[in-house]
Every structure is written in C-alpha cells, then in structure tokens.
Design an enzyme around this catalytic site. Structure first.
Site, PDB file in Angstrom:
ATOM      1  N   ASP A  11      77.047   3.216  28.177  1.00 41.98           N
ATOM      2  CA  ASP A  11      77.055   4.088  29.348  1.00 41.98           C
ATOM      3  C   ASP A  11      75.834   5.010  29.333  1.00 41.98           C
ATOM      4  O   ASP A  11      75.389   5.460  28.276  1.00 41.98           O
ATOM      5  CB  ASP A  11      78.346   4.915  29.320  1.00 41.98           C
ATOM      6  CG  ASP A  11      78.500   5.807  30.513  1.00 41.98           C
ATOM      7  OD1 ASP A  11      78.606   5.280  31.629  1.00 41.98           O
ATOM      8  OD2 ASP A  11      78.525   7.046  30.336  1.00 41.98           O
ATOM      9  N   GLU A  35      73.322   0.711  30.526  1.00 40.65           N
ATOM     10  CA  GLU A  35      73.322   1.153  31.920  1.00 40.65           C
ATOM     11  C   GLU A  35      72.049   1.958  32.164  1.00 40.65           C
ATOM     12  O   GLU A  35      71.912   3.085  31.700  1.00 40.65           O
ATOM     13  CB  GLU A  35      74.550   2.011  32.223  1.00 40.65           C
ATOM     14  CG  GLU A  35      74.583   2.465  33.683  1.00 40.65           C
ATOM     15  CD  GLU A  35      75.613   3.551  33.952  1.00 40.65           C
ATOM     16  OE1 GLU A  35      76.118   3.603  35.080  1.00 40.65           O
ATOM     17  OE2 GLU A  35      75.896   4.358  33.030  1.00 40.65           O
TER      18      GLU A  35
END
Length: 614
Positions: free
Chosen positions: A326, A355
């Site tokens: 993330d 990400e």
C-alpha cells in the site's frame, strides 16, 4: 489433591508469573533456521525491561539496543548455522533471573526460499474480506476490539471473514482466478472504519473479527491445493493510531512528527523531482496519510528492520506467494528500497507489487526495479512490479463512443506506446478498478462496456486484477463514500435473497457478466502467448482498436469495437501480423472467421479474441 501438592502448585504458579512478569510482547515471536536474514533483532517489550540484562543461551548476541523508552530492548541474535530448537532469553537483575522467554527457531519449510511468486500467468482477484462472505457469525463482534458488527452501517463492520473466503474458493477457481489479494487482515482496532484494515494496530495478529492466525495459514493451504496463490496486502508507510507501539513509542522518531500531526501533501512527484523544495518533499514522504494513520519513519534503522522482519515472518509463517504494498511511493525512498531488497534477497522468485498511484508512465516506471529513469538519480527500488494506473485512467475511453484525436480507444494505444519506459513490462498490474476507485459498473452501466474492459485487461501484457463483484455486475457510487464501492457480495450472508456464488442463484444479468468473465480468464490460464508474448498494435480507426499478441508458437488477434455502430474494416492492413493464418476462432463465442477475406465486420460495442490458425 493433598495440602502439600496444593502448596507446591501455588509456588510453581508464582514462580512462572515472576519469571515472565516484565515481558508483555516479543516480536518476532519466533524465527526459522537456515534463513538468509539470520541476524534477528528481537524486540522485547515490558515495563522497565531495559533495566534488565538479557542473556541468550546457546546463541551469540551481537547487539543490545536500548532506546529512550525503558519499556523496550532490541536484542540482535546471530542464528546463522543454529539448528531448530529453543534458545532461552533470560533477563537478569544483577545475577538473578527475573524473566525468561523461550525464543524458538523453527524448522524451515523445504525449498521455502525458492517459492514462486505471482506473475503474468495469473489473474488476481481482489477482495475486501469484511464485505465478501460471513463464514463465522460468532466473530462478528469481539470483546478484544472496539468496533462491533453492524451491517446496517455502510462504513461499519459487516462480518465477512476468512472462513467465508475459504468457503467460496471453488467459486474463485471457477471464475478463472489464480491468485487472491485480500486487503489487510491484521488487527485494526480503530473505533470506526476499521473494516478496511489499513490502520493496523497489531501487525503480528490477524484481526479476531476475521479469524485467527491459524485460519489465515489454512487459507493459504486451501488455495495451494487448488494451485492458487495468496497475496498479503502489506502496509509499510503507516500504522493505525491504536497500534500498541504508537501508544508507547519506542523512540520519538519511530514515526514522523512535526511535532505531532501534519498531513501529507500527496504530491508523489516530489520524490523524483530534481527541482523540488525540501519542504514539499518532506511533507510528501513524512506527512501522515490521515490523522488516524501515523507515518512510520523508515529512515530509522530500528523501524525498517522491524518491518523487514515482520514481512519475512508472514511469508514464512503463512507460506505467502506475494505482497501488494500500500502507498509504496509515500515511503522514505531509501528505507523502502532497503525493505524491498531484503524481502527479495530472502525470496529471489517472490513478487511484490507496489501501489504507485501516479498518472504518468515515466513517473510510474521510476519505481520499478532496474528502472533506467531512476538510475539517472542513482536509485533502485528493487520492486518487481508496479500498477498501470495510466491504463486505468484510459478506461474513460469506454464512455467515448464518438472518438476524436484524443478520445476513445486511442487512449489505450497511447498508453502502450510508453511500454518502453518499463524495465519489465510483463510485471505490470493491469486493472479496470480497485477498492479505492470508482466502480467500473457504476461508471458504465451496461454489460457491453464491461466485456470490452475485461477483454482488454485479459489479453494485454501484464498481470490482470479483477475487483470482487465486478464479475456479477456489482456497482457502487464513490460519492456516497468508500463503503458504497465496497458493498456486500450477494449470497455471502445468511438470509441474502440473491446468492450470486451459485449458478442457480444468479440473476440473468449476473449470469451474463459471470459467464463472460469465467470463459475469458479460464482460457487465459493456459494461454502462454498472452502471459509472455509480444505485442503489435495498430492505430485505432473509427474507434476500433486492433492488436496482436504473439510468440513463436501462437498468435492471438484482439479486436475491440468501442463504437455504438457496427464496423467493417480492411484486413489487408494487418497482413504483417496475420501472416499465413487463414482463420481465427473467437475464444468466447467459438465463432470462426476467415482472416484471408478483404474485410471483417464486428458488431457495435463488442470484441473478438481470435486464436489464429493456418
């Protein structure tokens, strides 16, 4: 029991309590023999634990690190060459042992270091576990965590859990999925919005509302029985405000402080901007994502080593096949590169996708391992895979039936023009949506556009990712809040009137979505030409986009008609790719088309995936 025996039992109990009175937590709780990361930094937490002297039996202690907080001590143990077994850590006050922890080296799984991560042969299915299926209603609300189950609350806990996921693995296999990415499952003890899991409060413990650590291990085993892979959503950038270490920081600079809170400016371009001001770069990397998510300081050696060991621990413990990381590009650049390299050094064939939510191919490719762009700044992330957010941006093309110079399927063409920027184009994650974006089926409320989008991500280079429920037409309006794009999967809860997990339970519309998706991605499982083949694309004409995937053994011709009109186009233009083929069989319909003809006609808003043959 005799009086003497009772007295003896009480004495033993008191001794046990006394021995471990000052140890509240040990992380990692155990390790494995034969690891590349053999120098293990064991964090021990307990009231005034730093006042004691740690001694490790049968092992060499190479460092003892104490901080300004006396409740922590970090003990570095050299495990290289040590066999599996118990290695007691004794804590002494003067010469007296006042606390003991039996640190275990476990036997490592055979061949663990050579595990194969997910790759372009996979289709990744992304779920929000709280919203997928409730397999165990007994854990919907737990006394050890704050937020209780409330399915009537759009942004509350709805009760989905690991048991529910395991129950429906056959569904995922039938859909054509080969890998499962779940949003974080570790404990998130926020008072509200805890269902998403990104504000973790204990990174060694599965949230009890999802199940147990043992159930998560079982999930991996059940997936592997089906030759499917398990991907853990790892958060390196931040923890939750309720994390027990945030409540009693090991060091002031364990998190970024300004002092206290300052929000990120979210301008990730400052990470590579040679002209960026120091203050802008600082607020990007060091600012908190939101007030409830303190920003971890990866430039602190204790912090980066802690999350390195935690990541490796989960791979080894749960037999993982990959990480999705993330907010990768919000981390301290050098710290996250060190973290990534350490994981990949331990598992050379593993995969990690970061990400990197940017809107420029050069900026995204900067973050992939061995990027020639980041090399200009003498930087390497060691990150194998990144997300193709520019392709996601181009999905707006499906709402542009009247194509102009910049509109329609030309957006896909122009996206792939920039493939040369990536050092490993087959490792790019391709998707039409995810848990943070608008739902595709909300933006385009018809099955025709959905089929075009799935055809695209199912046949282009890279690793396709499908967001749960899209395959049955699930929608959701992000303007109503994230909870609406994370709706419950119909059939995942007792009493649901619509059970889309079963063929008999699906509506006619759900069936059309599902059947197309299943057929496409089941075919893709064995389509090596799609996994690793090369691409030749042709400039779209009249909003019809044609490209070929090919290798030495096979050629697939893909035709996407994004127009509301039937289109007929000249086949001679594609002679260099068709070569000696005479026919093409459509993967979905089974229809055979003569590719030696002068022209091909394709219906409005439809596609062909043609396997060419002599």
């Amino acid at each position: 029991m005799s009086t003497l025996k009772k007295m003896f039992a009480v004495v033993v109990l008191l001794l046990t309590v006394t021995v471990n009175a000052q140890i509240d937590k040990v992380e990692p709780p155990f390790w494995w023999e034969g690891m590349h990361h053999s120098s293990v930094q064991v964090m021990v937490y307990g009231e005034d634990i730093a006042d004691l002297t740690p001694v490790v039996s049968k092992a060499t202690v190479t460092a003892i690190t104490k901080t300004e907080n006396p409740n922590y001590v970090f003990i570095t143990i050299d495990t290289k060459g040590l066999p599996a077994g118990m290695y007691p850590i004794q804590f002494k006050k003067k010469k007296k042992v006042v606390a003991t922890y039996n640190f275990e080296l476990k036997t490592r799984r055979e061949g663990s270091e050579y595990r194969k991560g997910f790759d372009s042969s996979d289709m990744i299915y992304l779920i929000m576990p709280d919203r997928f299926a409730n397999g165990n209603t007994d854990n919907d609300s737990m006394t050890s965590v704050i937020e209780k189950g409330d399915r009537s609350n759009l942004n509350g806990r709805h009760g989905g859990d690991i048991a529910g996921v395991i129950k429906h693995l056959d569904y995922l296999e039938g859909l054509g999925a080969t890998a499962l990415w779940s949003t974080p499952l570790c404990e998130d003890n926020d008072k509200a919005y805890s269902y998403h899991g990104y504000a973790q409060s204990d990174v060694y413990k599965i949230d009890p509302r999802y199940g147990t650590n043992e159930e998560y291990v079982q999930l991996g085993k059940e997936l592997h029985k089906r030759d499917m892979k398990l991907i853990l959503d790892y958060v390196t950038n931040h923890w939750g405000l309720e994390h027990w270490m945030i409540q009693d920081l090991p060091t002031y600079d364990w998190i970024h402080q300004f002092p206290g809170y300052a929000q990120s400016n979210y301008r990730m371009s400052t990470q590579m901007d040679p002209n960026a001001s120091e203050i802008d770069a600082r607020y990007c990397m060091n600012g908190w994502f939101v007030p409830t998510m303190p920003d971890l300081n990866q430039s602190n050696p204790l912090v980066v080593n802690y999350i390195i060991q935690n990541a490796i621990w989960w791979v080894e413990y749960a037999d993982l096949d990959g990480f999705r990381v993330d907010t990768y590009s919000y981390n301290d650049k050098e710290g996250i590169a060190k973290w990534t390299k350490a994981v990949m050094d331990e598992y050379p064939n593993f995969n990690i996708v970061g990400e990197v939510w940017l809107h420029d191919q050069a900026q995204i490719s900067y973050w992939q391992k061995d990027s020639k762009i980041s090399a200009i700044q003498s930087y390497n992330t060691y990150l194998p895979s990144v997300m193709d957010f520019t392709l996601h941006d181009a999905m707006s093309a499906f709402g542009q039936e009247n194509a102009g110079w910049f509109d329609g399927t030309i957006q896909f063409y122009e996206n792939f023009v920039n493939d040369f920027l990536y050092p490993d184009i087959n490792a790019i994650l391709v998707f039409a949506e995810n848990h943070d974006t608008d739902r595709f089926n909300q933006r385009f409320q018809n099955v025709a556009d959905y089929k075009l989008a799935m055809t695209l991500i199912g046949t282009v280079r890279g690793i396709p990712q499908l967001y749960y429920g899209s395959e049955i037409g699930m929608a959701g309006d992000k303007s109503k809040g994230d909870g609406d794009i994370r709706r419950d999967f119909p059939g995942g809860w007792n009493g649901d009137t619509n059970n889309a997990f079963t063929a008999s339970g699906r509506t006619a519309t759900q069936k059309e979505y599902f059947d197309f998706t299943s057929k496409l991605f089941t075919w893709r499982k064995n389509a090596e030409v799609i996994h690793t083949g090369k691409t030749t694309q042709y400039i779209p004409q009249d909003n019809v986009y044609v490209y070929f995937r090919y290798n030495e053994k096979a050629t697939v011709m893909v035709v996407l008609n994004n127009s509301k009109e039937e289109r007929t186009f000249d086949l001679n233009r594609f002679a260099e790719s068709i070569k000696t083929a005479t026919k093409g069989t459509d993967v979905i319909s089974g229809k055979t088309i003569d590719v030696t003809a002068k022209a091909m006609t394709i219906a409005a808003k439809s596609s062909y995936v043609l396997e060419l043959a002599p």
